[in-house]
Design an enzyme around this catalytic site. Sequence first.
Site, PDB file in Angstrom:
ATOM      1  N   HIS A 107     -12.618 -60.151 -46.804  1.00 22.23           N
ATOM      2  CA  HIS A 107     -13.765 -60.991 -47.174  1.00 22.23           C
ATOM      3  C   HIS A 107     -13.325 -62.432 -47.281  1.00 22.23           C
ATOM      4  CE1 HIS A 107     -11.918 -59.428 -50.880  1.00 22.23           C
ATOM      5  NE2 HIS A 107     -12.214 -60.592 -51.442  1.00 22.23           N
ATOM      6  N   LEU A 108     -14.212 -63.297 -46.816  1.00 23.67           N
ATOM      7  CA  LEU A 108     -14.002 -64.742 -46.871  1.00 23.67           C
ATOM      8  C   LEU A 108     -14.817 -65.302 -48.029  1.00 23.67           C
ATOM      9  CD1 LEU A 108     -13.032 -67.426 -45.558  1.00 23.67           C
ATOM     10  CD2 LEU A 108     -15.131 -67.349 -44.175  1.00 23.67           C
ATOM     11  N   HIS A 109     -14.136 -65.991 -48.962  1.00 22.34           N
ATOM     12  CA  HIS A 109     -14.858 -66.697 -50.020  1.00 22.34           C
ATOM     13  C   HIS A 109     -15.286 -68.062 -49.483  1.00 22.34           C
ATOM     14  CE1 HIS A 109     -13.410 -64.227 -53.578  1.00 22.34           C
ATOM     15  NE2 HIS A 109     -12.440 -63.948 -52.729  1.00 22.34           N
TER      16      HIS A 109
ATOM     17  N   GLY B 243      -4.445 -62.175 -55.867  1.00 26.82           N
ATOM     18  CA  GLY B 243      -5.745 -62.041 -56.505  1.00 26.82           C
ATOM     19  C   GLY B 243      -6.742 -61.186 -55.748  1.00 26.82           C
ATOM     20  N   GLN B 244      -6.303 -60.521 -54.656  1.00 26.48           N
ATOM     21  CA  GLN B 244      -7.254 -59.656 -53.947  1.00 26.48           C
ATOM     22  C   GLN B 244      -7.542 -58.420 -54.794  1.00 26.48           C
ATOM     23  OE1 GLN B 244      -6.100 -58.379 -49.972  1.00 26.48           O
ATOM     24  NE2 GLN B 244      -8.140 -57.540 -49.550  1.00 26.48           N
TER      25      GLN B 244
ATOM     26  N   ASN C 248      -8.099 -64.239 -50.090  1.00 24.03           N
ATOM     27  CA  ASN C 248      -7.028 -63.711 -50.936  1.00 24.03           C
ATOM     28  C   ASN C 248      -6.477 -62.479 -50.233  1.00 24.03           C
ATOM     29  OD1 ASN C 248      -7.415 -65.637 -52.966  1.00 24.03           O
ATOM     30  ND2 ASN C 248      -9.057 -64.420 -53.905  1.00 24.03           N
TER      31      ASN C 248
ATOM     32  N   ASP D 163     -21.368 -63.974 -54.620  1.00 16.75           N
ATOM     33  CA  ASP D 163     -20.379 -63.293 -55.451  1.00 16.75           C
ATOM     34  C   ASP D 163     -21.008 -62.977 -56.813  1.00 16.75           C
ATOM     35  OD1 ASP D 163     -16.963 -63.253 -55.349  1.00 16.75           O
ATOM     36  OD2 ASP D 163     -17.967 -62.949 -57.285  1.00 16.75           O
TER      37      ASP D 163
END
Length: 119
Positions: free
Chosen positions: A105-107, A98-99, A92, A36
């Site tokens: 996408h996976l944090h 918060g997206q 998210n 990120d």
Amino acid sequence: MSKPESSADCIFCKIIAGEIPAEIVHSDESTLSFRDLNPQAPTHVLVIPRTHHENAAELGSRDPAGLAAVIAAGAAVAEQEGLSHGYRLVFNTGAGAGQTVFHAHLHVLGGRSLQWPPG
Ligand code: 5GP
Ligand code: ZN
């Protein structure tokens, strides 16, 4: 009507296409994982499907195996990053959560103690 494979305006589709640089840490036939830009933990990696879906729920309903591949890649990244103490996987979903990038996408977050409940 089915969704396009990629979206011309999508920053993550551009990373997949190699048009925007990223620090890639893992790659397989259906996912790409990269650090990120604005990390929230010592390890903060994003795992994305190579096809464009707006969020994780859409990915899961249109391509269940694709969602499973994203989670498996997240686990592989966590192992590779040495997160044996524990890590958090977050999707998210929606602006209110918060997206900010509307390509699923996976944090993968780890390397520090993580509070619960999240903010
Ligand atoms: P969201 O807020 O949608 O759940 O997560 C989007 C994430 O993408 C944010 O954590 C943000 O820092 C990250 N991000 C946005 N643009 C870029 C970029 O161009 N490169 C990388 N590596 N990360 C990005
Ligand atoms: Zn996209």
